[in-house]
Design an enzyme around this catalytic site. Sequence first.
Site, PDB file in Angstrom:
ATOM      1  N   THR A 129       0.816  -1.206   0.000  1.00  0.00           N
ATOM      2  CA  THR A 129       0.000   0.000   0.000  1.00  0.00           C
ATOM      3  C   THR A 129       0.857   1.266   0.000  1.00  0.00           C
ATOM      4  O   THR A 129       1.919   1.318   0.607  1.00  0.00           O
ATOM      5  CB  THR A 129      -0.920   0.002   1.230  1.00  0.00           C
ATOM      6  OG1 THR A 129      -1.651  -1.222   1.257  1.00  0.00           O
ATOM      7  CG2 THR A 129      -1.900   1.147   1.181  1.00  0.00           C
ATOM      8  N   PHE A 282     -32.146 -11.864  30.209  1.00  0.00           N
ATOM      9  CA  PHE A 282     -32.913 -10.924  29.393  1.00  0.00           C
ATOM     10  C   PHE A 282     -32.968 -11.428  27.951  1.00  0.00           C
ATOM     11  O   PHE A 282     -31.957 -11.842  27.374  1.00  0.00           O
ATOM     12  CB  PHE A 282     -32.280  -9.533  29.434  1.00  0.00           C
ATOM     13  CG  PHE A 282     -32.162  -8.951  30.821  1.00  0.00           C
ATOM     14  CD1 PHE A 282     -32.958  -9.406  31.876  1.00  0.00           C
ATOM     15  CD2 PHE A 282     -31.243  -7.950  31.080  1.00  0.00           C
ATOM     16  CE1 PHE A 282     -32.838  -8.868  33.148  1.00  0.00           C
ATOM     17  CE2 PHE A 282     -31.120  -7.394  32.348  1.00  0.00           C
ATOM     18  CZ  PHE A 282     -31.921  -7.863  33.395  1.00  0.00           C
ATOM     19  N   GLU A 367      -6.333  -6.716   3.789  1.00  0.00           N
ATOM     20  CA  GLU A 367      -6.330  -7.744   2.737  1.00  0.00           C
ATOM     21  C   GLU A 367      -7.546  -7.637   1.823  1.00  0.00           C
ATOM     22  O   GLU A 367      -8.021  -8.643   1.297  1.00  0.00           O
ATOM     23  CB  GLU A 367      -6.255  -9.154   3.348  1.00  0.00           C
ATOM     24  CG  GLU A 367      -5.088  -9.375   4.283  1.00  0.00           C
ATOM     25  CD  GLU A 367      -3.754  -9.204   3.599  1.00  0.00           C
ATOM     26  OE1 GLU A 367      -3.576  -9.689   2.482  1.00  0.00           O
ATOM     27  OE2 GLU A 367      -2.876  -8.549   4.203  1.00  0.00           O
TER      28      GLU A 367
END
Length: 400
Positions: A129, A282, A367
């Site tokens: 990159t 719950f 990726e």
Amino acid sequence: MTAVAETTDEDLAALRRLVHQWGVDRVRPRFKELEDTGEFPRELYRQMGELGFFGCCFPESLGGTGAGFRALAAVAEELAWVYPPLSAGMNLQAATVPLTIANWGSPDLVERYVPRLVTGEILGCNAMTEPDGGSDFLGAMRTRAVRDGDDYVLNGAKMWITNANVADVAIVYAKTDPAAGHKGVSAFVVPAATPGFQPTRVPCRVLGRLMPTNAIALDDVRVPAANLLGAEGQGFVVAMNAMDFGRLSVAARSVGLAQACLDAAVAYADTREAFGAKIGTFQLIKKQIADMTCEVAAARALVAGAAARYEMGDIATRESSIAKYFAGEVCNRAAQATAEIFGGAAFSDELPISTYLNYAKLWQTGEGSANIQALLIADDALGWKRMDRHRTVLRAGVAA
């Protein structure tokens, strides 16, 4: 085509237990201390190498265990469960860097670097990159490599490169023919000590201090032509194959992180009380736990399927991309649900919940971002672009 690894389900279960217990004993009690000091845990990388965590996809002749890609996925999953930053090594030491050298490098490069990477003696990084490119790292690539006699001279810059400041060797992608588009990209093995190779740490507070990311300046970096991976102009194919391995590792790590979220949520829901009852009673919290349980199991199955294809020596671009995309979505939902179950406690530095949230988002991006994966998967399903059109099978004997 590579042979199927002779690793049984019992072998995999034993390997999982080894990694899990190592993490429980050596890492989890120290994660806060490690983050506070900020010193890169090189000794932990050496331990992982010595224990064979990085060598699953390599024969013993290259310092590996030959356990196969299913074993790689299992180790990556368990290390992510242990502590997410530490599992970055499964890309750089076990997959992207050494497998790329093993599949595309000369015998000399393979012998010189692969055994030392997989045993943790040296550290690697993968420099794709650039500052102006994320998913479009090839189209936006400005780094140049110019042939000069028996060498190439590299100039340019890279960005968001994990472990570059501690690495001993890097795979660097550069354009040798800027006019040729993706066919003008080449890949090189660059020792980090080479003059002109200058990593600079980029602080990312939300990711902690154990998985350092960096910018790299390349200033007249002279590399022998023998360090070229594949042929000149073949860097695009080299990169696509490297990302396949990386996606399998990231997918497995996302499963491990999602499992860590689920385990934390279950333990907390079974002990925390509100309104005179455990919060696990719950219904909304039960629904969150049920969804996490089912989705983690489904993601794990997709990862296992992709790993099995690789063990047959097949191209598994589609399978690894699907696994990476789905596991990333599952991991993000699990991290968010866990944070909701913990409530305000999720922000405590004494707990890793905020780390889980941040790494879930990171791995959804790394990726190949979720959006890019969705486009690739859809184009493949529509029959417009085959995902494996640029891929090649593995070199025989590398990933036994």
